[in-house]
Design a protein around this motif. Structure first.
Motif, short mmCIF file in Angstrom:
data_model
loop_
_atom_site.label_atom_id
_atom_site.label_comp_id
_atom_site.label_asym_id
_atom_site.label_seq_id
_atom_site.Cartn_x
_atom_site.Cartn_y
_atom_site.Cartn_z
N LEU A 175 -38.80 -49.43 8.58
CA LEU A 175 -39.16 -50.83 8.40
C LEU A 175 -38.63 -51.36 7.07
O LEU A 175 -38.25 -52.53 6.96
CB LEU A 175 -40.69 -50.99 8.47
CG LEU A 175 -41.22 -52.41 8.58
CD1 LEU A 175 -40.64 -53.12 9.79
CD2 LEU A 175 -42.74 -52.40 8.64
N MET A 176 -38.58 -50.50 6.05
CA MET A 176 -38.05 -50.90 4.76
C MET A 176 -36.61 -51.37 4.89
O MET A 176 -36.19 -52.34 4.24
CB MET A 176 -38.15 -49.74 3.77
CG MET A 176 -37.75 -50.09 2.34
SD MET A 176 -39.03 -51.05 1.50
CE MET A 176 -40.24 -49.76 1.21
N GLU A 177 -35.84 -50.71 5.74
CA GLU A 177 -34.43 -51.06 5.91
C GLU A 177 -34.25 -52.39 6.63
O GLU A 177 -33.17 -52.98 6.59
CB GLU A 177 -33.72 -49.95 6.68
CG GLU A 177 -33.65 -48.64 5.90
CD GLU A 177 -33.08 -47.51 6.73
OE1 GLU A 177 -32.88 -47.72 7.95
OE2 GLU A 177 -32.84 -46.42 6.17
N GLN A 178 -35.30 -52.90 7.26
CA GLN A 178 -35.21 -54.17 7.97
C GLN A 178 -35.51 -55.37 7.07
O GLN A 178 -35.23 -56.51 7.44
CB GLN A 178 -36.19 -54.19 9.15
CG GLN A 178 -35.92 -53.15 10.21
CD GLN A 178 -36.94 -53.21 11.32
OE1 GLN A 178 -37.40 -54.28 11.70
NE2 GLN A 178 -37.33 -52.05 11.84
N GLY A 209 -35.25 -63.61 10.20
CA GLY A 209 -36.30 -64.57 9.91
C GLY A 209 -37.64 -64.23 10.52
O GLY A 209 -38.57 -65.05 10.48
N ASN A 210 -37.78 -63.02 11.10
CA ASN A 210 -39.05 -62.60 11.68
C ASN A 210 -39.94 -62.02 10.58
O ASN A 210 -39.48 -61.22 9.75
CB ASN A 210 -38.83 -61.55 12.77
CG ASN A 210 -37.93 -62.07 13.88
OD1 ASN A 210 -38.17 -63.13 14.44
ND2 ASN A 210 -36.88 -61.32 14.19
N GLU A 211 -41.21 -62.41 10.58
CA GLU A 211 -42.12 -61.94 9.55
C GLU A 211 -42.48 -60.47 9.80
O GLU A 211 -42.72 -60.05 10.93
CB GLU A 211 -43.39 -62.79 9.51
CG GLU A 211 -44.28 -62.48 8.33
CD GLU A 211 -45.37 -63.52 8.13
OE1 GLU A 211 -46.10 -63.42 7.14
OE2 GLU A 211 -45.47 -64.44 8.97
N LEU A 212 -42.51 -59.69 8.73
CA LEU A 212 -42.82 -58.27 8.80
C LEU A 212 -44.19 -58.01 8.18
O LEU A 212 -44.55 -58.62 7.18
CB LEU A 212 -41.75 -57.45 8.07
CG LEU A 212 -40.31 -57.59 8.58
CD1 LEU A 212 -39.37 -56.78 7.70
CD2 LEU A 212 -40.21 -57.14 10.03
N ASN A 213 -44.92 -57.07 8.79
CA ASN A 213 -46.23 -56.69 8.29
C ASN A 213 -46.09 -55.42 7.46
O ASN A 213 -45.93 -54.32 8.01
CB ASN A 213 -47.20 -56.49 9.45
CG ASN A 213 -48.61 -56.20 8.98
OD1 ASN A 213 -48.95 -56.46 7.82
ND2 ASN A 213 -49.42 -55.66 9.86
N VAL A 214 -46.09 -55.57 6.15
CA VAL A 214 -45.91 -54.43 5.25
C VAL A 214 -46.99 -54.47 4.18
O VAL A 214 -47.65 -55.49 3.96
CB VAL A 214 -44.51 -54.46 4.60
CG1 VAL A 214 -43.41 -54.29 5.64
CG2 VAL A 214 -44.30 -55.75 3.81
#
Length: 413
Positions: A175-178, A209-214
């Motif tokens: 996910l970090m790479e995204q 532009g998609n929001e990520l949950n981190v």
């Protein structure tokens, strides 16, 4: 039979029998109800909770997990005496125990810590999860100001400052790479003063532009920003169009203001060197005077106090005064003069000058004369003289510079 109903004793016996029957019926129903309520399990209830948080048990220092729902639906069945305190206090938890599992994909069951005479049903019962190695990285925070086009006219966003310019993100390596950008949004609609210490949430997006949950070391940052109203002082130019009516020419135009302070965003101000008036239609000008004219402000440009200025227009007019009689001076007694050119003994005067100066001039203000003194009989060309109260910037021209006359002696009788 009719005699029975007329007997008091028969009526009393019938009423007693009816009362005994009613008593037996009520007693039997009451005993039946008590028996049913004493059967175990007949008074149990089912309560369903749809927002029970799901806890994750894992080595969170080294691993992250995805696929675990934030909430689960839990149905509890048991006696009200047991259910109500548990539901009111939320004295239970739902969780997945991932300790001991390796990286990769797994199917696990949702568990609970509820004990005693309560039946528990969890939805979903099983879930598919992914365990990955944990990674941490620092990202810069970018700022996006929203609704800058809805600031008051002439205002713009100036310098800004964040109390923290970066954020530490912890998530799975994949996910970090995204992660594409970390951004905060600041709405400035309608603002005409600076933003001071506004707290705004941090958002993380992928490259699409998609929001990520981190996980972040902070969820918000504090921003301060200047809201500016740039200005500059520029000269005023007077704009005209059309042509003056015939017989008029433009001498000069001047305004009561030479310059004006204008307000606009910096990008607009940088391209402006002067401000012109609204065009003045010369075809409607027939006299010198002062008119009120608006400023032709470009889009996005305003002035604080000046809406119109006074423009003085000086017009030069050329007027013709016709049939001016030529007066004879110095003619000897007994001589007679005849005008050959002009033969009428009259000529025109052309007066040119500021319309405001010559508007009051008329034929009585001028005298055209010729000096005939000491002339012998015969034909003569004589220069004319124009007498008037001369005015600066006004010129007078006669139709002829000189006249031709014939001087005759009178015939002896």
């Amino acid at each position: 039979m009719d005699n029975w109903f007329q007997s008091k004793w028969f009526i009393r016996v019938l009423a007693l029998a009816f009362a005994i029957t009613l008593f037996i019926f009520v007693n039997v129903e009451s005993n039946s109800t008590q028996s049913e309520s004493s059967i175990p399990g007949r008074n149990s209830q089912i309560q369903t909770l749809e927002d029970v948080p799901v806890d994750i048990k894992i080595d969170s220092d080294n691993y992250v997990v995805s696929g675990v729902p934030e909430f689960a639906t839990v149905s509890l069945e048991g006696s009200p005496a047991l259910l109500m305190p548990m539901i009111s206090n939320r004295s239970f938890s739902v969780f997945v125990d991932l300790n001991g599992l390796e990286e990769g994909e797994h199917t696990v069951e949702l568990e609970h810590n509820i004990t005693g005479n309560i039946s528990v049903y969890i939805e979903p019962k099983t879930i598919n999860i992914s365990i990955e190695e944990r990674a941490s990285e620092e990202f810069p925070i970018t700022v996006d100001f929203l609704n800058t086009d809805k600031l008051p006219a002439g205002y713009e966003v100036g310098d800004y400052e964040l109390n923290q310019s970066t954020v530490m993100i912890t998530t799975s390596r994949s996910l970090m790479e995204q992660i594409g950008v970390v951004r905060v949004y600041v709405d400035v609609e309608g603002l005409d003063s600076a933003i001071r210490n506004r707290e705004v949430p941090i958002n993380v997006y992928d490259s699409q532009g998609n929001e990520l949950n981190v996980r972040m070391d902070r969820e918000t940052v504090v921003i301060s920003a200047e809201i500016l109203n740039p200005s500059k002082t520029v000269p005023i130019s007077i704009d005209t169009n059309g042509e003056l009516p015939e017989g008029f020419s433009l001498l000069a135009t001047s305004a009561n203001l030479d310059e004006v302070e204008i307000f606009a965003i910096s990008e607009v101000l940088n391209g402006i060197e002067s401000i012109s008036t609204e065009p003045i239609d010369l075809s409607e000008i027939t006299e010198s005077g002062t008119i009120e004219v608006g400023l032709a402000l470009p889009e996005g440009v305003i002035t604080e106090e000046v809406e119109t200025i006074e423009v003085t227009v000086q017009v030069e007019e050329t007027r013709t005064i016709e049939a001016m009689a030529i007066e004879e001076e110095g003619l000897a007694e007994g001589q007679e003069v005849t005008f050959l050119t002009p033969d009428s003994g009259e000529m025109e005067l052309t007066v040119t000058g500021n319309q405001s100066l010559i508007s009051e001039l008329n034929k009585d203000d001028f005298q055209i004369s010729v000096d005939l003194a000491n002339l012998e009989p015969g034909e003569h060309s004589i220069p004319i003289s124009i007498n008037w109260d001369k005015l600066d910037d006004v010129t007078v021209n006669a139709e002829f510079d000189e006249v031709t006359v014939t001087i005759e002696e009178p015939q002896a009788e």
